[in-house]
Scaffold this active site. Structure first.
Site: not given
Ligand code: ITT
Length: 197
Positions: A9, A71-72, A154, A182-183
């Site tokens: 991501n 994971d967020s 994002f 959070h991050r």
């Molecule tokens: P990786 O697993 O490759 O790291 P991913 O996008 O699949 O990438 P996740 O499964 O953790 O990652 O999903 C995170 C989702 O939550 C994703 O849709 C993000 O847009 C959203 N998200 C997480 N942190 C965010 C933030 O700081 N601001 C906005 N959206 C966030």
């Protein structure tokens, strides 16, 4: 020591690089990207699944590294904490950030409300070169609104207003997110763990 980020991501990778004092590489700079099935029941389980998957692939290719995963997602209590761990695929498998954001806006609108409490969670997992495992969390509380405002950040940032502010993370300066997110909270804890290795 290099930090290898178990993420594809770009928004996350950019923030982690910005928030972190160590040298950070995306795992796709080390090996060919591959699909990781995130079938854990919690943010922390999924973070560990990602970190372990990358660790297994790079452990014989590198030394002096740790793998770091994130994971967020966003949780909205009035929606039963949805989308939560399904934040990346809220609008369906392979959905874009824009589609997921629109789906959350639609769900809020269905309730005939214009704003409601919400929070972001970031679970991070570390696997060290020796195979030790660590996990941390960070949270950011606030509200989500029923329309997108601003281009910064994002994912769900254009509808998220952090506690104590009137603007969304899409509108606020990126320094605000860097301070409160959070991050960034999870990264501070990661820094403490790394300093003990
Ligand atoms: P990786 O697993 O490759 O790291 P991913 O996008 O699949 O990438 P996740 O499964 O953790 O990652 O999903 C995170 C989702 O939550 C994703 O849709 C993000 O847009 C959203 N998200 C997480 N942190 C965010 C933030 O700081 N601001 C906005 N959206 C966030």
């Amino acid at each position: 020591m290099k930090i290898v980020l178990a993420s594809s991501n770009r928004g996350k990778i950019r923030e982690i690089q910005e928030y972190c004092k160590h040298e950070v590489l995306a795992y796709s700079d080390v090996i060919a990207p591959f699909e990781i099935i995130e079938d854990g029941k919690t943010f922390q389980e999924n973070a560990l699944i990602k970190a372990e998957a990358i660790y297994e692939k790079i452990k014989d290719e590198m030394d002096d590294f740790v793998v770091l995963s994130d994971d967020s997602g966003i949780s909205v209590p009035i929606l039963g904490n949805a989308p939560g761990i399904y934040s990346a695929r809220y609008a369906g498998e392979g959905a874009s950030d824009k589609e997921n954001l629109q789906k959350l806006i639609d769900e809020i609108k269905k309730l005939n409300i214009s704003r409601t409490p919400a929070f972001y969670t970031a679970a991070m997992a570390i696997v060290t070169a020796k195979g030790e495992r660590f996990g941390v969390h960070g949270w950011m509380h606030g509200e989500v609104i029923d329309h997108a405002r601003g281009e910064n950040g994002f994912g769900y940032d254009p509808i998220f207003i952090p506690e104590g502010f009137d603007q969304t993370l899409g509108e606020l300066d990126s320094d605000v997110k860097k301070r409160l997110s959070h991050r960034s909270k999870a990264i501070r804890l990661v820094g403490k763990i790394l300093s003990t290795l």
